[in-house]
Scaffold this active site. Structure first.
Site: not given
Length: 1013
Positions: A112, A107-108, A160-161, A384, A157, A386
């Site tokens: 995306t 994540s981050g 973040s999605s 991502g 992030n 986590e």
């Protein structure tokens, strides 16, 4: 091209396959760091793209960059995500099969953003028509909409999605993007009702509250303050510097219109979003029996209105549970805790269904109605890995998804690579890698996996809790090497685990999960009467997600893969920082070193003999146009003719393996050249035959046409020369008669002079009002016109200057105008004071506004509280001189709407009502002395007020405006008389001296001396 394949970059290596120490992790990281330090964030491992998040904007994504990468072989230019997107696109067109691009990382790490860049590239590079542009616009603008409703700020992030997204881009046989379809996975609905500290709810809530128009907010019953909504303040970070919610709101509104949402759809959508905010503000309190009752029905009325649900049914669903007994239905009242749970469950269900509707609506907008065969390129942008301080059910599902994707990567690259080489009898050095199938089985195995145990516990009769679920896991997985709990751990590990935790050893490292909430979130439970409101059906979330993930895996397995591996450069999201330990950890769990060893140990390209021979047989005379023997023998003859070295290729059972990409590209370039040569030969034969019949007729026709054409051209040339002679004669005559009055001879010349002067003047106009010298000197014929133009230009510049004055500057000029009227000649001595800006308030730092309010409230208790926010007009530090003895005392002068106040740090010393102010006197010197002449109503009243201020013009101007006392201000020369008290006068004398001073003279007068300098 070959040089680009083998040469090193100025900084680092652009393809890790060419790295000398390819087995060294240190060399791998050093190469990444060198390139990162020069903003080279992309590096290849064969056809795999490694991307390092720079946490800043780079100028490498313009349309010019896109043009550079269009139609270029993969290794011909420096690594770029555009190169991967273009190669996947052209491979799809050439081979007419489906592909997908798997974008993975923490994540981050920038997944995306990578998917956005790929979409933007296809939007620009694909053929364009009005219809296709509409499809591409909708695909591009679906991103900000889905980000608004599905992304949020987390600890790692800011965008973040919080859901998984797989998008298929559909192409027709010409390569036009004609449609798209989106699949979403596991929206994190719990975020709607709860956010950890430092995190936010979904972006759309903040965008609506901060960016929504006033009329819209009024219709939805919302206020422009996030702090007023319980669902938006739990993370205590409603405002984030890197997020502009107002601008994002405009983008989302525009995107919804382009995606084909009509105004009614948008209003209904925003109404549902607003209803969730109102629902979060619904509060409960216990009655005398401890049952939940609504503490305020206003918010519930808004929810009812926005959702179109009967308020009584809604209230009943939130405060009681419907129990069916045979044919009867009984309502069981809730406690406040149960009511809050029911409220939150309804909010999550509403938002979840809205998100599903939104995705379906976008799919309808992008859908392609043509039933002809399409090829697709899939983009997988999914969670991502986590790891937070507290990891719950959502992190468990997200990390399970990453395990499956890692397993897919292993199957499609490392493992399948080795199996293919063994099947083809190609010898090579085996590469050891970690197969995470054991972890996937731990989660998804039937009857023993964590998801199966979770579902069984949710369905088990009796009192099932999160802790009983943990006990069942301990019973079934007590000996599993990747599973540990507080009970199963050794003494050292037990210290790091709570009793309600379990720990999994993922491919990315250890993650500890807290089981609290696992059963509730897996059930996604709504009570029956709330289901009647929302029409929601309960499901086991983990099992549903597992099934969706298996379906996604099947989809990906049916397509040709391309990979983008995204890395975070540091945890603090700062540009220019490269954390070696963090990057090394990601390189390890993404399997990049194993992939590099495979690429170096194996071959870059492999192809079946028949396909290879069919494509490249024109390159060898022995195989062109037909090869009569076995395909493998034909390929051997072909590569020998092309000059392949023994170590550059291997012959397998059914395929040829080529070690280096440069060998393949050299073959491909030769084939491209050969294709043109063959086509030219065929064209030459046909054209020769056809042209022989045409040549004779064309030759005769050409001779006749040339004769006629030359005659026409000669007549035209004669006419042009005659015209030129006339023009030159007129010009010479006009020049000779330029000083005379306008005549037939000089009229055209004068017109030329005018035009030339005006053209030069247009490019050399003065830029400033004060510029009086740069106006071009006109020719005599234009003297009067030039003067008129100069005046018009001056008026235009003055007009622009006046229009550029701001309201604040205008107010300052008005105040300075009042000052100039009051003081007239004295201003000539103190121009610097009048040119400096007047302050709207000059409150002393030692006397804050709250203290002034307190003093006023003690002295004037009868005034309402609103007085203190309106009455204060101006304040400035002064020095007050006592009437007897003239002792200097620092004070603060405060002007209000009705009176002037002299205060110190403790209390109000004197109040001067404007109605009692007979006059104000100042001297002609720059001494800052001000005397207020106050009307005496009795003997006990204090006399006139003497004070000194550094901003005399400013104070008296403010006083004249506030008190309307402009006519009472007097500028006196020499001395000023004042009332010490009723019936007793004093004198202030003014003079100039070596230095400035104020003192009491022997005659009892107050002497004010002003320095001559």
């Amino acid at each position: 091209m070959e040089g680009a394949l083998t040469a090193r970059d100025r900084v680092g290596i652009q393809d890790f396959v060419l790295l000398d120490a390819h087995t060294s992790e240190t060399a791998f990281l050093d190469n990444l760091k060198k390139r990162f330090s020069e903003d080279l964030i992309y590096t290849y491992i064969g056809t795999l793209l490694v991307s390092v998040n720079p946490y800043k904007e780079l100028d490498i994504y313009s349309e010019k960059q896109m043009d550079i990468y269009m139609g270029v072989n993969f290794f011909e230019l420096p690594p770029h995500i555009f190169a991967l997107a273009d190669n996947a696109y052209h491979t799809m067109l050439t081979e007419a099969n489906n592909h997908f691009i798997l974008i993975s990382g923490e994540s981050g790490a920038g997944k995306t953003e990578a998917s956005k860049k790929i979409l933007q590239y296809y939007a620009v590079s694909c053929p364009s028509t009005t219809l296709l542009d509409n499809v591409r616009d909708r695909m591009l603008l679906s991103n900000p909409v889905l980000e608004a409703f599905g992304n949020s700020k987390t600890l790692k992030n800011d965008n973040s999605s919080r859901f998984g997204k797989y998008m298929d881009i559909q192409f027709d046989i010409q390569g036009d993007a004609v449609g798209g379809h989106i699949l979403s996975y596991l929206l994190e609905k719990s975020r709607v009702v709860h956010q950890n500290h430092g995190e936010r709810n979904f972006h759309i809530f903040y965008q609506l509250v901060k960016g929504g128009e006033e009329d819209l907010l009024h219709q939805l019953g919302l206020e422009r303050n996030c702090q007023h909504y319980s669902y938006l303040v739990q993370g205590e970070c409603a405002n984030v510097t890197s997020i502009n919610d107002k601008n994002d709101w405009k983008t989302v509104r525009n995107a919804l219109s382009v995606i084909d949402f009509d105004e009614s759809d948008i209003q209904h959508l925003l109404g549902v979003i607003a209803s969730v905010l109102h629902l979060g503000n619904v509060q409960f309190e216990p009655d005398s029996k401890g049952y939940a009752t609504l503490s305020n029905s206003a918010e519930l009325l808004w929810v009812s209105t926005l959702l179109g649900v009967n308020v009584q049914v809604l209230q009943e669903g939130l405060t009681s549970r419907k129990i069916e007994a045979k044919t009867d239905e009984v309502l069981s009242p809730f406690t406040t805790d149960h009511a809050v749970y029911a409220r939150d469950a309804l909010a999550k269900a509403i938002y979840g269904r809205t998100f599903t509707w939104l995705v379906n609506k976008i799919n309808d907008s992008m859908g392609n109605k043509d039933s002809s065969r399409k090829t697709v390129i899939g983009l997988l942008d999914i969670y991502g890995f986590e790891v937070f301080s507290v990891n719950g059910f959502e992190q468990f599902c997200i990390n399970y998804c990453n395990e499956k994707l890692q397993q897919l990567f292993i199957q499609l690259t490392l493992k399948s690579e080795q199996e293919e080489y063994e099947a083809e009898s190609i010898g090579w050095e085996p590469v050891q890698f970690f197969n995470n199938k054991i972890i996937c089985d731990l989660v998804e195995e039937k009857h023993r996996g964590i998801i199966s145990v979770l579902d069984e516990e949710c369905l088990r009769p009796g009192e099932a809790t999160d802790l009983t679920f943990l006990e069942r896991l301990e019973e079934k997985l007590d000996s599993h090497p990747h599973f540990v709990t507080h009970k199963l751990a050794d003494k050292k590990t037990r210290k790091t685990l709570e009793r309600g935790d379990f720990r999994l050893l993922h491919y990315a490292g250890e993650v500890t999960y807290c089981v609290v909430g696992f059963l509730d979130k897996n059930n996604d439970l709504l009570y029956r009467n709330i289901k009647d409101v929302s029409l929601q059906v309960s499901t086991h979330v983990a099992s549903q997600f597992k099934s969706s993930l298996l379906g996604l895996t099947d989809i990906l397995m049916s397509k040709e893969p391309w990979y983008v591996r995204c890395l975070k450069s540091n945890e603090s999201k700062q540009p220019g920082q490269f954390d070696n330990v963090l990057v090394q950890h990601q390189v390890k769990y993404l399997g990049l070193m194993e992939h590099l060893r495979v690429r170096r140990a194996g071959f870059a390209y492999r192809c079946r003999y028949d396909v290879f021979l069919q494509r490249y047989k024109p390159l060898c005379p022995a195989t062109w146009p037909y090869w009569r023997g076995v395909a493998a023998e034909g390929v051997e003859v072909l590569v020998q003719h092309l000059g392949y070295l023994p170590d550059e290729y291997k012959m397998g059972r059914t395929k040829i393996f080529i070690r280096h990409p440069r060998t393949l590209f050299a073959t491909e370039d030769a084939f491209e050249a050969c294709k043109h040569l063959l086509a030219s030969r065929i064209q030459a034969q046909y054209k020769g035959y056809w042209q022989k019949g045409q040549f004779r007729r064309q030759k005769e026709a050409a001779t006749k046409i040339e004769t006629c054409w030359r005659g026409v051209q000669a007549r035209k040339e004669k006419g042009r020369r005659q015209w030129a002679v006339k023009v030159i004669k007129k010009f010479i005559k006009g020049y000779m008669a330029r000083g005379e009055a306008k005549t037939t001879d000089n009229s055209e010349y004068l017109a030329f002079v005018r035009q030339n002067y005006l053209n030069r003047l247009k490019d050399n106009l003065p830029k400033m009002v004060l510029d009086k010298t740069s106006w071009l000197t006109p020719p005599p014929v234009l003297t009067e016109t030039s003067e008129i133009l100069r005046q018009l230009n001056m008026r235009l510049m003055v007009r622009k200057y006046i229009r550029g004055i701001t309201a604040q500057q205008k107010a300052q000029l008005q105040l300075k105008g009042i000052t100039s009227v009051i003081f007239k000649e004295r201003l000539k001595q103190s121009l610097k004071n009048i040119f400096s800006l007047f302050l709207s308030a000059s409150l002393s730092a030692s006397l804050p506004l709250l203290l002034l309010h307190h003093l006023f409230s003690l002295s004037l208790p009868s005034l309402p509280p609103s007085f203190f926010s309106l009455a204060l007009q101006y304040s400035i530090p002064i020095v007050k001189y006592d009437r007897n003895g003239f002792k200097a005392r620092p004070r603060q002068l405060i002007l209000t709407q009705t009176a002037a106040y002299v205060v110190d740090d403790a209390k109000i010393k004197q109040r001067v009502l404007y109605t009692t102010l007979n006059g104000v006197s100042v001297s002609t010197l720059s001494d800052g002395i001000i005397i207020f002449h106050i009307a005496s109503e009795d003997d006990k009243q204090k006399g006139d007020l003497i004070m000194q201020c550094d901003h005399l013009f400013e104070v008296l101007t403010k006083l004249s405006v506030v008190a309307n006392k402009q006519s009472t201000i007097n500028v006196v020369q020499g001395s000023i008389k004042f009332q010490m008290q009723a019936g007793k006068e004093g004198i202030v004398e003014f003079s100039s001296g070596q230095e400035s001073m104020v003192y009491k003279d022997k005659n009892g007068h107050l002497m004010v001396v002003r320095s001559r300098t």
